[in-house]
Design a protein around this motif. Structure first.
Motif, mmCIF file in Angstrom:
data_model
loop_
_atom_site.group_PDB
_atom_site.id
_atom_site.type_symbol
_atom_site.label_atom_id
_atom_site.label_comp_id
_atom_site.label_asym_id
_atom_site.label_seq_id
_atom_site.Cartn_x
_atom_site.Cartn_y
_atom_site.Cartn_z
ATOM 1 N N THR A 1 0.830 -1.195 0.000
ATOM 2 C CA THR A 1 0.000 0.000 0.000
ATOM 3 C C THR A 1 0.870 1.254 0.000
ATOM 4 O O THR A 1 0.592 2.203 -0.726
ATOM 5 N N LEU B 1 2.356 1.591 -3.480
ATOM 6 C CA LEU B 1 1.371 2.077 -4.443
ATOM 7 C C LEU B 1 1.059 3.552 -4.249
ATOM 8 O O LEU B 1 0.806 4.270 -5.210
ATOM 9 N N SER B 2 1.081 4.020 -3.005
ATOM 10 C CA SER B 2 0.744 5.421 -2.759
ATOM 11 C C SER B 2 1.814 6.363 -3.287
ATOM 12 O O SER B 2 1.535 7.528 -3.540
ATOM 13 N N THR C 1 -7.991 0.332 -13.315
ATOM 14 C CA THR C 1 -8.074 -0.371 -12.035
ATOM 15 C C THR C 1 -6.861 -0.057 -11.170
ATOM 16 O O THR C 1 -6.988 0.200 -9.965
ATOM 17 N N LEU C 2 -5.681 -0.059 -11.793
ATOM 18 C CA LEU C 2 -4.464 0.286 -11.061
ATOM 19 C C LEU C 2 -4.502 1.725 -10.564
ATOM 20 O O LEU C 2 -4.068 2.019 -9.447
ATOM 21 N N LEU D 1 -6.715 1.776 -7.523
ATOM 22 C CA LEU D 1 -5.977 1.239 -6.371
ATOM 23 C C LEU D 1 -4.942 2.243 -5.870
ATOM 24 O O LEU D 1 -4.725 2.371 -4.663
ATOM 25 N N ASN D 2 -4.315 2.966 -6.802
ATOM 26 C CA ASN D 2 -3.343 3.984 -6.428
ATOM 27 C C ASN D 2 -4.002 5.093 -5.618
ATOM 28 O O ASN D 2 -3.462 5.530 -4.597
ATOM 29 N N LEU E 1 -6.778 4.857 -3.859
ATOM 30 C CA LEU E 1 -7.159 4.315 -2.563
ATOM 31 C C LEU E 1 -5.950 4.173 -1.640
ATOM 32 O O LEU E 1 -6.054 4.422 -0.425
ATOM 33 N N ALA E 2 -4.807 3.788 -2.186
ATOM 34 C CA ALA E 2 -3.582 3.669 -1.372
ATOM 35 C C ALA E 2 -3.139 5.032 -0.875
ATOM 36 O O ALA E 2 -2.699 5.183 0.265
ATOM 37 N N ARG F 1 -5.324 5.926 1.963
ATOM 38 C CA ARG F 1 -4.998 5.140 3.171
ATOM 39 C C ARG F 1 -3.721 5.636 3.834
ATOM 40 O O ARG F 1 -3.601 5.634 5.056
#
Length: 150
Positions: free
Chosen positions: A78, A81-82, A135-136, A139-140, A142-143, A146
């Motif tokens: 995570t 990805l962030s 999609t990636l 996810l990026n 969302l990371a 987070r």
């Protein structure tokens, strides 16, 4: 017309990709030259409790506050990805290219000649690649949410 659209999309994608690589490389080199940015954390002030007035007695005994669970640290994936900020621009580029190739594919079906062999599969692969990059990118985002500092 189809040739102009396909070659224009190809030229646009190549120039966008090279510009993006130059931009990110320049920012990386500038980060090495300038050094890391100074990050200051604000220390919270300790809370002070007021003493109860001497003449007043508490009617109920004070309840102990429930222990607050400490937030867990994000996983290494995570955090990794962030830090990646390239997924959204690449996904946008792939989506634009997919849209242009779909328009060209529609134009090719309207003419009497058949499209080149493998063109339909190229459009399908580009569509799946755009979906995977979107999609990636999600996810990026969302990371980043987070791992945000706050």
């Amino acid at each position: 017309m189809a040739y102009v659209l396909v070659m224009g999309g190809l030229a646009l994608s190549v120039s966008f990709t090279l510009g993006w690589v130059l931009w990110r490389s320049g920012r990386w080199v500038w980060g090495l030259v300038a050094g890391p940015p100074a990050r200051r954390r604000v220390q919270p002030k300790p809370r002070t409790r007021k003493a109860p007035a001497p003449g007043k007695a508490a009617a109920k005994p004070a309840r102990q506050p429930a222990a607050q669970p400490t937030p867990r640290q994000p996983w290494a994936l995570t955090r990794w990805l962030s830090r990646r900020h390239s997924a959204l621009p690449l996904a946008s580029l792939a989506l634009i290219l997919y849209g242009l190739t779909r328009v060209v594919e529609f134009g090719m079906t309207q003419r009497p000649l058949s499209p080149p062999p493998g063109y339909h599969s190229l459009v399908d692969v580009l569509g799946w690649a755009a979906a995977a990059l979107l999609t990636l990118a999600l996810l990026n985002l969302l990371a980043r949410w987070r791992c945000r500092e706050g």
